[in-house]
Design an enzyme around this catalytic site. Structure first.
Site, mmCIF file in Angstrom:
data_model
loop_
_atom_site.group_PDB
_atom_site.id
_atom_site.type_symbol
_atom_site.label_atom_id
_atom_site.label_comp_id
_atom_site.label_asym_id
_atom_site.label_seq_id
_atom_site.Cartn_x
_atom_site.Cartn_y
_atom_site.Cartn_z
ATOM 1 N N HIS A 455 1.000 -1.211 0.074
ATOM 2 C CA HIS A 455 -0.142 -0.177 -0.080
ATOM 3 C C HIS A 455 0.984 1.346 0.020
ATOM 4 O O HIS A 455 1.906 1.111 0.343
ATOM 5 C CB HIS A 455 -0.878 0.015 1.114
ATOM 6 C CG HIS A 455 -0.445 -0.003 2.656
ATOM 7 N ND1 HIS A 455 -0.153 1.211 3.063
ATOM 8 C CD2 HIS A 455 0.130 -0.698 3.404
ATOM 9 C CE1 HIS A 455 0.620 1.086 4.322
ATOM 10 N NE2 HIS A 455 0.771 -0.241 4.535
ATOM 11 N N CYS A 474 2.084 -4.996 6.766
ATOM 12 C CA CYS A 474 1.984 -4.815 5.432
ATOM 13 C C CYS A 474 3.207 -4.125 4.846
ATOM 14 O O CYS A 474 4.252 -3.705 5.660
ATOM 15 C CB CYS A 474 0.746 -3.930 5.576
ATOM 16 S SG CYS A 474 -0.741 -4.655 5.677
#
Length: 535
Positions: A455, A474
């Site tokens: 992301h 992440c």
């Protein structure tokens, strides 16, 4: 290539025994029939010498056709599955002799011990005899025998090099990325579509560039550092040129010099060389970092190199369109068409929230994303702020009734924040889209039950740090729009501020999250800290 076979498709020396004139290689890989041969020669030769090109095609086509006829007569088993659909046209034979790609194969076979394989398993002596017979006589039968022998050894070598090790565990999220045992037809078919078969074999294009770089680095490292004495150097000292004493003697012995001497130019040069080959600043001073690295001993580095080669063995070759994220170096690379298309820094999981080793298929992008805050962060970070008088709305959060696709929004006043803060009640909280959203403008999803994805991020300061293990697991991207353009072939834009706009990729792309504590560096092998304690 279909996505179902992309992730582990196997896409696309010997010294020259008999010299022969140069042949145009740009067209070689397309030569499945004489007609294509003629068109390829015309295209590469230009209009003026067109007649000469046609003459060359006429001379070569019958010879190759005769070899094809002999291949048809001789081939059997699984190799027939490759040669049959291509009209039994050869891939190793050019005109009336074996091509230089055989040189590359024999060279690779001769060095197979670097892969933990035995060169004799691929019959290099038999291959050389078959090639000598074929090149010496030009006989189509001998050429066909050499062709099939080369294909057989090549297919076996590729399959053995690709075979994953049980010593390394990778979690596979999709069947497309699970390792499989490619058959000879798969291996040869993938090699035959590359732009240069010779380059493909020479560079072992079915293996990850990380593997091939580390393979060479490991061989070079072994020649220089593997056999030095495993002598402990005293810690707590900063040894530099001009120094004397027992610490200097131990340092000299550890680096293969006679212990009876001072910190002279020879020792300083050895220290610099060691530092450069171990990812340290080559300043010639044996400070704490250098002494720690020396005291790990040769066996430690031998194990680290072997382990990381096995990790890179799980990655596909550059002909597969794919993304690699390395949590140890906190960096991302993306490949297609046999080359590196780009790289960027990333921020990955901290030691207590590690980015796992796993592989999956990136299937869609989400623009204007929400961020679903992990429950432990709601408990530790958000609930205490609310109890101190903060507002969910002003912090750009909202609370939800559950984790379903259509949850109800909850009023802040209706929530037992004491229970949330103490861990007695789990609460779903998400951050609304916007400039400050932790996901930034977009995220790239490969569905998994750990909630791991790639992301964007509004926080840019961490990309300036050499160690970038800070996230909750992440992968934060240094340049998400650039990666998005690579995925989609165009810049990703939104038509509105609507949250969670999902965009399916034109074709799903494999992503591999790995952990490389040893890799090829510009000055040798870069040995990185084992932040996650996995080694």
């Amino acid at each position: 290539m279909p996505a179902a076979s992309a992730a582990h498709a196997v896409p696309p020396g010997r010294t020259r025994l008999i010299t022969r004139p140069f042949r145009a290689r740009r067209i070689r890989r397309a030569l499945f029939c004489p007609q294509i041969l003629v068109l390829g020669l015309i295209a590469s030769a230009g209009a003026a010498p067109m007649a000469r090109a046609q003459d060359a095609a006429v001379k070569e086509a019958p010879a190759r056709s005769s070899v094809a006829a002999e291949i048809r007569a001789q081939v059997g088993g699984k190799l027939r599955d490759f040669y049959g659909p291509r009209g039994f046209w050869p891939v190793w034979v050019e005109k009336d002799a074996v091509g230089p790609q055989a040189d590359a194969l024999l060279k690779l076979i001769d060095s197979a011990e670097a892969d933990g394989l035995k060169p004799g398993n691929y019959d290099p002596k038999g291959l050389r005899r078959a090639i000598e017979d074929a090149d010496g006589s030009g006989d189509p039968k001998a050429l066909a025998r050499a062709e099939l022998a080369l294909s057989k050894s090549f297919a076996k070598l590729v399959a053995d090099m690709r075979a994953p090790s049980r010593a390394v565990k990778m979690r596979y999220l999709d069947p497309e990325v699970e390792p499989r045992d490619p058959g000879p037809a798969d291996i040869l078919r993938a090699a035959a579509v590359t732009s240069s078969f010779e380059d493909y074999v020479e560079k072992a294009g079915w293996m990850s560039p990380f593997y091939m770089q580390l393979r060479k680095a490991r061989a070079d490292y072994g020649k220089t550092w593997a056999d030095l004495p495993d002598v402990a150097v005293p810690t707590g000292l900063k040894l530099k040129p001009g120094a004397k004493g027992p610490g200097v003697g131990a340092l000299r012995e550890r680096l293969g010099l006679s212990p009876g001497g001072g910190y002279d130019k020879a020792l300083a040069a050895k220290v610099k060389a060691f530092q450069g080959d171990h990812g340290l600043t080559p300043d010639g001073i044996a400070g704490p970092q250098t002494v720690t690295a020396l005291n790990r001993g040769p066996k430690y580095y031998a194990r680290a190199l072997a382990l990381n080669m096995e990790r890179t063995r799980l990655l596909p070759g550059p002909w597969v369109r794919h993304v690699v994220v390395d949590a140890a170096s906190a960096r991302l690379w993306y490949y297609s068409g046999g080359k590196l298309d780009g790289t960027m820094k990333v921020v990955v999981g901290a030691k207590e929230s590690q980015t796992p080793m796993m592989a999956g298929m990136i299937r869609y992008a989400t623009l204007n994303p929400y961020w679903n805050v992990p429950p432990d962060l709601v408990e530790r970070k958000i609930a205490p702020k609310i109890l101190d008088g903060a507002s969910l709305q002003k912090m750009n959060y909202e609370a939800l009734s559950d984790w379903s696709a259509n949850p109800q929004k909850l009023n802040q006043s209706s929530i037992d924040w004491q229970a949330v803060a103490s861990g007695r009640q789990e609460l779903r909280v998400r951050e609304l889209p916007g400039r400050s959203n932790s996901m930034g403008r977009m995220k790239f999803m490969f569905p998994n039950d750990l909630g791991i994805y790639l992301h964007d991020t509004p926080s840019r300061d961490l990309f300036g740090k050499p160690a970038r293990q800070f996230s909750n697991g992440c992968v934060r991207l240094e340049d998400a729009p650039r990666l998005g353009k690579w995925f989609f072939g165009k810049t990703l834009t939104t038509d509105s501020d609507t949250p969670e706009q999902h965009r399916p990729l034109p074709q799903p792309v494999p992503v591999y999250l790995t952990y490389l504590t040893a890799a090829s560096g510009k000055d040798g092998v870069a040995f990185r800290p084992d932040v996650y304690g996995r080694d």
